[in-house]
Design a protein around this motif. Sequence first.
Motif, PDB file in Angstrom:
ATOM      1  N   ARG A 130     -28.326   0.178  -6.872  1.00 61.51           N
ATOM      2  CA  ARG A 130     -28.310   0.085  -8.335  1.00 61.51           C
ATOM      3  C   ARG A 130     -29.629  -0.507  -8.798  1.00 61.51           C
ATOM      4  O   ARG A 130     -30.202  -1.370  -8.129  1.00 61.51           O
ATOM      5  CB  ARG A 130     -27.135  -0.777  -8.815  1.00 61.51           C
ATOM      6  N   TRP A 131     -30.074  -0.076  -9.969  1.00 55.55           N
ATOM      7  CA  TRP A 131     -31.443  -0.392 -10.398  1.00 55.55           C
ATOM      8  C   TRP A 131     -31.482  -1.138 -11.729  1.00 55.55           C
ATOM      9  O   TRP A 131     -32.501  -1.185 -12.393  1.00 55.55           O
ATOM     10  CB  TRP A 131     -32.252   0.903 -10.478  1.00 55.55           C
ATOM     11  N   ARG A 132     -30.366  -1.772 -12.057  1.00 50.37           N
ATOM     12  CA  ARG A 132     -30.290  -2.542 -13.299  1.00 50.37           C
ATOM     13  C   ARG A 132     -29.154  -3.542 -13.167  1.00 50.37           C
ATOM     14  O   ARG A 132     -28.094  -3.231 -12.619  1.00 50.37           O
ATOM     15  CB  ARG A 132     -30.023  -1.604 -14.479  1.00 50.37           C
ATOM     16  N   ALA A 133     -29.380  -4.769 -13.636  1.00 57.76           N
ATOM     17  CA  ALA A 133     -28.324  -5.776 -13.682  1.00 57.76           C
ATOM     18  C   ALA A 133     -28.130  -6.210 -15.121  1.00 57.76           C
ATOM     19  O   ALA A 133     -29.102  -6.370 -15.877  1.00 57.76           O
ATOM     20  CB  ALA A 133     -28.688  -6.980 -12.815  1.00 57.76           C
ATOM     21  N   TYR A 134     -26.873  -6.391 -15.491  1.00 62.28           N
ATOM     22  CA  TYR A 134     -26.537  -6.861 -16.832  1.00 62.28           C
ATOM     23  C   TYR A 134     -26.067  -8.310 -16.767  1.00 62.28           C
ATOM     24  O   TYR A 134     -25.396  -8.724 -15.812  1.00 62.28           O
ATOM     25  CB  TYR A 134     -25.426  -6.009 -17.448  1.00 62.28           C
ATOM     26  N   THR A 135     -26.436  -9.088 -17.785  1.00 64.74           N
ATOM     27  CA  THR A 135     -25.956 -10.456 -17.945  1.00 64.74           C
ATOM     28  C   THR A 135     -25.650 -10.675 -19.423  1.00 64.74           C
ATOM     29  O   THR A 135     -26.049  -9.869 -20.280  1.00 64.74           O
ATOM     30  CB  THR A 135     -26.998 -11.490 -17.480  1.00 64.74           C
ATOM     31  N   ARG A 136     -24.955 -11.760 -19.730  1.00 61.88           N
ATOM     32  CA  ARG A 136     -24.632 -12.072 -21.121  1.00 61.88           C
ATOM     33  C   ARG A 136     -25.006 -13.512 -21.412  1.00 61.88           C
ATOM     34  O   ARG A 136     -24.669 -14.426 -20.655  1.00 61.88           O
ATOM     35  CB  ARG A 136     -23.150 -11.848 -21.396  1.00 61.88           C
ATOM     36  N   ARG A 137     -25.714 -13.706 -22.515  1.00 62.55           N
ATOM     37  CA  ARG A 137     -26.173 -15.028 -22.905  1.00 62.55           C
ATOM     38  C   ARG A 137     -26.360 -15.067 -24.417  1.00 62.55           C
ATOM     39  O   ARG A 137     -26.870 -14.105 -25.006  1.00 62.55           O
ATOM     40  CB  ARG A 137     -27.495 -15.350 -22.201  1.00 62.55           C
ATOM     41  N   GLU A 156     -37.621  -0.137  -2.098  1.00 60.56           N
ATOM     42  CA  GLU A 156     -37.480   1.012  -1.217  1.00 60.56           C
ATOM     43  C   GLU A 156     -36.005   1.226  -0.877  1.00 60.56           C
ATOM     44  O   GLU A 156     -35.190   0.316  -1.052  1.00 60.56           O
ATOM     45  CB  GLU A 156     -38.314   0.827   0.043  1.00 60.56           C
ATOM     46  N   PRO A 157     -35.622   2.405  -0.383  1.00 65.31           N
ATOM     47  CA  PRO A 157     -34.221   2.648  -0.031  1.00 65.31           C
ATOM     48  C   PRO A 157     -33.733   1.672   1.047  1.00 65.31           C
ATOM     49  O   PRO A 157     -34.481   1.293   1.950  1.00 65.31           O
ATOM     50  CB  PRO A 157     -34.217   4.089   0.487  1.00 65.31           C
ATOM     51  N   TRP A 158     -32.466   1.282   0.945  1.00 64.47           N
ATOM     52  CA  TRP A 158     -31.874   0.420   1.962  1.00 64.47           C
ATOM     53  C   TRP A 158     -31.778   1.151   3.310  1.00 64.47           C
ATOM     54  O   TRP A 158     -31.208   2.244   3.371  1.00 64.47           O
ATOM     55  CB  TRP A 158     -30.463   0.009   1.561  1.00 64.47           C
ATOM     56  N   PRO A 159     -32.270   0.583   4.406  1.00 62.37           N
ATOM     57  CA  PRO A 159     -32.007   1.141   5.741  1.00 62.37           C
ATOM     58  C   PRO A 159     -30.639   0.638   6.213  1.00 62.37           C
ATOM     59  O   PRO A 159     -30.514  -0.498   6.673  1.00 62.37           O
ATOM     60  CB  PRO A 159     -33.153   0.582   6.593  1.00 62.37           C
ATOM     61  N   LEU A 160     -29.613   1.445   6.093  1.00 66.58           N
ATOM     62  CA  LEU A 160     -28.240   0.996   6.327  1.00 66.58           C
ATOM     63  C   LEU A 160     -27.793   1.206   7.768  1.00 66.58           C
ATOM     64  O   LEU A 160     -28.201   2.168   8.433  1.00 66.58           O
ATOM     65  CB  LEU A 160     -27.286   1.739   5.386  1.00 66.58           C
ATOM     66  N   SER A 165     -27.807  -4.186   6.469  1.00 61.27           N
ATOM     67  CA  SER A 165     -29.193  -3.740   6.375  1.00 61.27           C
ATOM     68  C   SER A 165     -30.125  -4.865   6.803  1.00 61.27           C
ATOM     69  O   SER A 165     -29.904  -6.034   6.443  1.00 61.27           O
ATOM     70  CB  SER A 165     -29.538  -3.315   4.945  1.00 61.27           C
ATOM     71  N   GLU A 166     -31.156  -4.507   7.574  1.00 60.85           N
ATOM     72  CA  GLU A 166     -32.186  -5.502   7.893  1.00 60.85           C
ATOM     73  C   GLU A 166     -32.927  -5.934   6.642  1.00 60.85           C
ATOM     74  O   GLU A 166     -33.521  -7.012   6.614  1.00 60.85           O
ATOM     75  CB  GLU A 166     -33.160  -4.946   8.925  1.00 60.85           C
ATOM     76  N   GLY A 167     -32.883  -5.091   5.596  1.00 53.08           N
ATOM     77  CA  GLY A 167     -33.388  -5.525   4.314  1.00 53.08           C
ATOM     78  C   GLY A 167     -34.493  -4.667   3.746  1.00 53.08           C
ATOM     79  O   GLY A 167     -34.943  -3.683   4.343  1.00 53.08           O
ATOM     80  N   VAL A 168     -34.913  -5.067   2.545  1.00 48.08           N
ATOM     81  CA  VAL A 168     -36.030  -4.434   1.842  1.00 48.08           C
ATOM     82  C   VAL A 168     -37.032  -5.535   1.491  1.00 48.08           C
ATOM     83  O   VAL A 168     -36.655  -6.630   1.095  1.00 48.08           O
ATOM     84  CB  VAL A 168     -35.548  -3.685   0.576  1.00 48.08           C
TER      85      VAL A 168
END
Length: 232
Positions: free
Chosen positions: A158-165, A177-181, A211-214
């Motif tokens: 996912r390429w967006r996070a929502y928050t409320r304040r 980069e894509p996750w190496p799963l 995933s080892e990570g990005v």
Amino acid sequence: MRVPALRAGWLRQTFVHWAFPPDEVQALLPGDLVVDEYDGAAWVGLTPFVMTNVRPPGLPALAPGLPTFAETNLRTYVRHRDGRDGLWFLSIEVACPLMLAARAVGAPYNQGTLSVSVNGDAVSYTGSRWVGDASYRLVVRRGDPITPTGRDVWLTSRWRAYTRRLGMLWQTPVEHEPWPLRDAVVDVLDETLTTAAGLPAPTAKPVVHFSEGVRHVRLGPSTPAAPRPRSS
């Protein structure tokens, strides 16, 4: 993203996902966000990982930044009324107090004691909040690399996070980069984060990835999300 607000790496990340009835998750969301469903279910993910090389834009990866620290998210998947999808964090556990500054845009950070350790193919995560009794212990065994299915990509990318304040909905873009799963198997899972967030304790077998990570994460500045248009 033209100019990121922050750069980081996300390493040794495990994704543990449970399916929930959509109405149970929808009850925890603010207005203008609706549950994003897959196969008729809402999905809640427990995602522990290691944050590394956290630094403002313009500094090279080896420049001094925040120390490496553990973080664990409890998140679900949502869609804005305008159709854009993203993440909604039910809680964020963090071992670095400087990250609590993100509460300014509504990110639900909780200071705690967290650890991540590796022993052969086993990765262990533990965490407990300093305020309240929410905690978790997770041990997974890493498997072979996989070619992600459509559901795998849907759950992890996912390429967006929502928050409320301050009565407003905010959005924060993210790129990497894509996750190496890899496949993963749970050896130990004991957690109270879901019930602390207002959900029933999961009972079904989870879907698990490792995933080892990005290493090239770019977080953009948080900006107000467009409100739902009023009907005439």
